[in-house]
Design an enzyme around this catalytic site. Structure first.
Site, PDB file in Angstrom:
ATOM      1  N   LYS A  98       0.859  -1.196   0.000  1.00 19.79           N
ATOM      2  CA  LYS A  98       0.000   0.000   0.000  1.00 19.79           C
ATOM      3  C   LYS A  98       0.881   1.227   0.000  1.00 19.79           C
ATOM      4  CE  LYS A  98      -4.514   0.700   0.461  1.00 19.79           C
ATOM      5  NZ  LYS A  98      -5.478  -0.359   0.152  1.00 19.79           N
TER       6      LYS A  98
HETATM    7  N1  GLU Z   1      -7.169  -0.066  -2.947  1.00 23.01           N
HETATM    8  C1  GLU Z   1      -7.969  -1.229  -3.183  1.00 23.01           C
HETATM    9  C2  GLU Z   1      -8.032  -2.096  -1.933  1.00 23.01           C
HETATM   10  O1  GLU Z   1      -7.858  -1.621  -0.834  1.00 23.01           O
HETATM   11  C3  GLU Z   1      -7.566  -1.971  -4.439  1.00 23.01           C
HETATM   12  C4  GLU Z   1      -6.191  -2.555  -4.443  1.00 23.01           C
HETATM   13  C5  GLU Z   1      -5.776  -3.135  -5.808  1.00 23.01           C
HETATM   14  O2  GLU Z   1      -6.587  -3.224  -6.702  1.00 23.01           O
HETATM   15  O3  GLU Z   1      -4.599  -3.484  -5.908  1.00 23.01           O
HETATM   16  O4  GLU Z   1      -8.334  -3.256  -2.006  1.00 23.01           O
END
Ligand code: GLU
Length: 462
Positions: free
Chosen positions: A125
């Site tokens: 993240k």
């Molecule tokens: N930000 C989204 C989540 O928390 C998507 C992450 C992604 O598609 O890699 O799942």
């Protein structure tokens, strides 16, 4: 002569306040892991420590120059939590409250989420601590480019693959792709980032995938009987906190599936209408005015009040820690579906479980987004574009299988508590007794096993 002392009772206004709840997201993520680890006998303490800690956290500081010549400096983070099952995967968010610990927590939730839906990614993240609503579109683009340039080789199609998150979208992903492609000419850079625009290698169905996954998981869990006397979303009353990508599309999809959306909110406040809101009209109103508030024929509420509306299904779809020890008693939903990451604190989880309120946890409920990100990544590597119906069919199967696996894990663990307890007592007598697990802990147990097993199979190098 000693005088008898009366027990000291202080007047109510002078009584000691209870310890404030620890709302640090990384502490919360670690305590969720520790709780689940107690039910996984094959997890040695050292292994658990490795699995719950991130592999890497990068902090970058970089400037941009505004059109008036002012130079602004930004702090950004990218955390790679686990690469055991595959490259790191997870979004990038822009928000003033972004911190290293928030990004660490969100990265670890990505690891467990990818394992719950069984896709070959680890967790990652990123975030930049600023409010994009206070900068011009072109300045936000500069932030994106400088952030990606600063991350350099720490992201890549087979190492760490970003995606959208809070306040970032397909347009942001297009800039991420372009910046990375400028730095890596002559190779297929499309799989470096997902959630791209459809005409730039994005997958059909990706924009709606988080919300669609929420709906699929809810429908499957209701079919499996987790809420007494409610076997489908048809006719269910729904309140949605947060009206961004996940919340607004969830409102539309639940509405189309026959649910009645009675309350929604965004960062400025909420609205309530007992007869039901038309999500498309609310979206159009928000587009026009900047907020859902002031929607004709609806009663204005505070954002906090939307969480406490009496309803069948509450969907928190914004940020962390909105259902806490101090407001959980007022929550009047029968089922909570976490479209957001980390909206419920451990204390609130415990109180909801005691009251029989079910929570479909984030690492299951919002995993549709990363699932279709995985499909986008595969399409990019294969230079393919799949039909939207094919994407949605695959998503449905994945989400149903994941919901079943979590519910089955809960049932098996709770049926085997005595055996688990005996094996714990044999190893370390006198520990805290094991009690029945909720769906979050069940999802963790499933996910941690799915990461621990390949870790053990690979072995710890050297
Ligand atoms: N930000 C989204 C989540 O928390 C998507 C992450 C992604 O598609 O890699 O799942």
């Amino acid at each position: 002569m000693a005088t008898a002392t009366k027990p000291q009772t202080r007047p109510p206004d002078q009584q000691e306040a209870p310890e404030p709840e620890d709302l640090n997201p990384f502490h919360i993520a670690q305590s969720q892991f520790d709780l689940a680890a107690r039910y996984i006998p094959e997890l040695t303490p050292g292994l658990g420590e490795f699995l719950k800690r991130p592999e890497r956290l990068l902090t970058v500081e970089f400037p941009i120059e505004l059109s008036d010549g002012t130079v602004l400096t930004f702090v950004g983070y990218r955390c790679l939590h686990s690469t055991v099952r595959g490259p790191g995967k997870g979004g990038i968010r822009y928000h003033p409250d972004v911190t290293a610990d928030e990004v660490r927590a969100l990265a670890s939730w990505m690891t467990w989420k990818c394992a719950v839906v069984d896709i070959p990614f680890g967790g990652a993240k990123g975030g930049v601590a600023f409010d994009p609503k206070k900068l011009s579109v072109s300045d936000v683009r500069k932030v994106t480019r400088r952030f990606i340039a600063a991350l350099g080789e720490n992201i890549g199609p087979h190492t760490d693959i970003p995606a959208p998150d809070v306040n970032t979208d397909a347009g942001t992903m297009a800039r991420i792709y372009d910046t990375y492609a400028m730095m890596h000419p002559g190779v297929n850079c499309l799989p470096v980032v997902t959630g791209k625009p459809v005409d730039l290698g994005g997958s059909l169905g990706r924009r709606e995938a988080t919300a669609r996954g929420c709906l699929f998981v809810t429908q499957q869990a209701l079919r499996r009987g987790i809420v007494p006397r409610r076997s489908s979303v048809q006719g269910a009353t729904v309140a949605i906190q947060g009206f961004g990508n996940a919340g607004a599309i969830a409102a539309q999809l639940f509405h189309e599936a026959g649910a009645r959306i009675i309350a929604v909110s965004d960062s400025r406040g909420g609205i309530h209408r007992a007869d039901g809101l038309d999500p498309a009209a609310v979206s159009a109103h928000k587009k026009r005015t900047g907020s859902v508030t002031g929607f004709p024929d609806a009663q204005d509420l505070s954002g906090e009040e939307v969480l406490t509306v009496e309803c069948d299904i509450l969907v928190p779809a914004a940020l962390e820690n909105v259902i806490r020890r101090d407001n959980v008693a007022q929550v009047r939903a029968r089922l909570i579906v976490e479209a957001a990451n980390g909206p419920t604190t451990p204390a609130a989880d415990r109180m909801l479980f005691e009251r029989g309120v079910q929570v479909l946890p984030d690492i299951l409920a919002n995993a549709g987004g990363v699932t279709v990100s995985y499909y986008e990544w595969v399409q990019n590597i294969e230079n393919e574009q799949w039909e939207e119906s094919a994407v949605n069919e695959k998503l449905l199967k994945k989400m149903n299988r994941a919901a079943d696996a979590v519910i089955d894990t809960q049932r098996t663990v709770n049926a085997d508590l005595a055996t688990l307890q005996a094996s714990r007592d044999a190893k370390a007598p006198g520990g805290v007794p094991l009690t029945p697990v909720d769906l979050r802990t069940a999802a963790y147990i499933l996910a941690v096993r799915r990461v621990a097993n390949p870790t053990l199979a690979r072995g710890i190098w050297p």
